[in-house]
Design a protein around this motif. Structure first.
Motif, PDB file in Angstrom:
ATOM      1  N   PHE A 199       0.826  -1.204   0.000  1.00 17.33           N
ATOM      2  CA  PHE A 199       0.000   0.000   0.000  1.00 17.33           C
ATOM      3  C   PHE A 199       0.864   1.259   0.000  1.00 17.33           C
ATOM      4  O   PHE A 199       0.545   2.248  -0.664  1.00 17.33           O
ATOM      5  N   ARG A 200       1.968   1.236   0.726  1.00 17.42           N
ATOM      6  CA  ARG A 200       2.892   2.373   0.697  1.00 17.42           C
ATOM      7  C   ARG A 200       3.453   2.566  -0.704  1.00 17.42           C
ATOM      8  O   ARG A 200       3.504   3.684  -1.229  1.00 17.42           O
ATOM      9  N   SER A 201       3.903   1.476  -1.328  1.00 14.23           N
ATOM     10  CA  SER A 201       4.494   1.547  -2.657  1.00 14.23           C
ATOM     11  C   SER A 201       3.487   2.042  -3.691  1.00 14.23           C
ATOM     12  O   SER A 201       3.842   2.794  -4.606  1.00 14.23           O
ATOM     13  N   LEU A 202       2.236   1.648  -3.526  1.00 13.69           N
ATOM     14  CA  LEU A 202       1.190   1.965  -4.500  1.00 13.69           C
ATOM     15  C   LEU A 202       0.468   3.273  -4.190  1.00 13.69           C
ATOM     16  O   LEU A 202      -0.464   3.646  -4.895  1.00 13.69           O
ATOM     17  N   GLY A 203       0.884   3.956  -3.134  1.00 12.69           N
ATOM     18  CA  GLY A 203       0.269   5.235  -2.816  1.00 12.69           C
ATOM     19  C   GLY A 203      -1.114   5.143  -2.216  1.00 12.69           C
ATOM     20  O   GLY A 203      -1.864   6.125  -2.238  1.00 12.69           O
ATOM     21  N   ARG A 204      -1.451   3.990  -1.640  1.00 13.24           N
ATOM     22  CA  ARG A 204      -2.753   3.826  -0.977  1.00 13.24           C
ATOM     23  C   ARG A 204      -2.603   4.265   0.485  1.00 13.24           C
ATOM     24  O   ARG A 204      -2.458   3.437   1.386  1.00 13.24           O
ATOM     25  N   GLU A 205      -2.621   5.554   0.709  1.00 15.56           N
ATOM     26  CA  GLU A 205      -2.278   6.087   2.022  1.00 15.56           C
ATOM     27  C   GLU A 205      -3.278   5.679   3.101  1.00 15.56           C
ATOM     28  O   GLU A 205      -2.890   5.382   4.233  1.00 15.56           O
ATOM     29  N   ASP A 206      -4.559   5.684   2.775  1.00 10.74           N
ATOM     30  CA  ASP A 206      -5.568   5.325   3.778  1.00 10.74           C
ATOM     31  C   ASP A 206      -5.400   3.876   4.223  1.00 10.74           C
ATOM     32  O   ASP A 206      -5.475   3.566   5.420  1.00 10.74           O
TER      33      ASP A 206
END
Length: 365
Positions: free
Chosen positions: A200-207
């Motif tokens: 999620f961090r790598s993919l920009g899924r911050e929530d």
């Protein structure tokens, strides 16, 4: 340990991937029937991930395949590994014909039409493959999306709707899960959340990444005195304690983690059972053979924990890192030996864990 181990292993692991992706049976179905007529074939409900014995193994075989491809056409097979070669790195780990075969096999599955069916199944079955399958799926997507290779990035784009589904499902699950699952099998919470957090961090899924961090702190921040000598069960492929530590080093600063780890395993030594290699008595038994995976996951987790401890200036960090460093080589060697049997009960999943461990060990050098 260095990248040369991956150079040597890559051709064999590529053969494992290609064999698994062409092997629809035997298959362990985890579909819950809702009527007498609800009897789909694996391919009908999982057109992208229906081989390799079960869904999650097929997903991480795709991750292994994309990792072996790297992001360019070069091959390190004639000598030392190329600079930066890793999953999502700068060069393929296999020769040209093998890379072409991998691209064909992976590309046939990682297409929007097939993946849309997979997404719909996940959303219709919100606890299915939670969190282990979710972890490998998001890791596959992150590896593809981080690649500099155009075709691999296309696979990452095709996987985006599944990442959306897993992000939605995981946030909802972690919000209501009062307690983590702590055993050494697929539903272990720490293992799955750790890899989802990375993805999620790598993919920009911050929530979704924030939800993982909050769950980790809520479940594990106050843990002390983990019974490392008691955790081993006869069919574990994960160390519950080391999985937890591997997650917490992702959410704590280096010094915070060093203090937490010292309290979590306060009497850790080279003789601690949690660091001892284990053996398998029957290579054909699908549950007993899990212990090969335990050696490999422990090796990878130990390597990553060492790396985190080395970033701390606390004296307890260097002492713990020294103990873990002595355990690393025996664990890795024992785990790698598990791939020698060639039995399908091992080959449908172990190579992925071996590649993961080898990459984490190589990163220490």
């Amino acid at each position: 340990m260095d990248n040369d181990l991956r150079v040597q292993a890559a051709p064999d692991y590529a053969a494992v991937v290609l064999g698994n992706l062409s092997e629809p049976y035997p298959h362990s179905a985890h579909h819950t029937q809702v009527s007498a007529d609800d009897r789909p074939t694996p391919e009908q409900i999982h057109p992208a991930f229906y081989t390799s014995f079960d869904w999650h193994s097929c997903v991480h075989m795709h991750w292994l395949g994309t990792s072996l491809l790297g992001a360019a056409s070069g091959s390190p097979s004639s000598g030392a590994a190329p600079q930066g070669a890793s999953d999502g790195g700068t060069a393929a780990w296999v020769d040209g014909p093998t890379a072409a075969s991998l691209r064909e096999a992976l590309g046939a599955n990682l297409i929007p039409a097939k993946l849309a069916v997979e997404r719909d199944y996940l959303l219709a079955n919100p606890s299915w493959e939670r969190p282990y399958g979710w972890a490998w799926l998001t890791r596959l997507a992150a590896t593809c999306s981080a690649s500099s290779d155009a075709q691999i990035r296309e696979w990452g784009s095709a996987l985006e709707p599944l990442v959306d589904a897993v992000a939605e499902l995981s946030v909802a699950w972690m919000a209501k899960a009062q307690y983590p699952v702590r055993h050494g099998l697929h539903t272990n919470a720490a293992f799955g959340v750790g890899y989802m957090l990375d993805a999620f961090r790598s993919l920009g899924r911050e929530d979704a990444a924030t939800a993982c961090e909050e769950a980790a702190r809520g479940w594990f921040a106050d843990d002390r005195g983990w019974p490392g000598d008691w955790e081993l069960s006869g069919q574990d492929f994960l160390s519950a304690g080391l999985s937890e530590a591997d997650l917490m080093r992702r959410v704590l600063s280096a010094d915070e983690f060093a203090g937490w780890f010292a309290g979590f395993l306060p009497e850790l030594s080279t003789a601690s059972r949690i660091l001892q290699p284990v053996s398998v008595t029957d290579e054909t038994d699908g549950y007993l053979v899990h212990l090969h995976g335990l050696n490999l996951t422990r090796a990878g987790q130990v390597a990553r924990i060492i790396a985190a401890l080395r970033e701390s200036s606390k004296p307890e960090a260097s002492a713990a890192a020294a103990v873990l460093s002595e355990a690393l080589d025996p664990l890795l060697k024992a785990g790698l030996s598990g791939l020698e049997s060639g039995d399908f009960m091992s080959t449908h999943w172990l190579a992925s864990f071996a590649w993961d461990a080898l990459g984490s060990v190589a990163a220490l050098d």
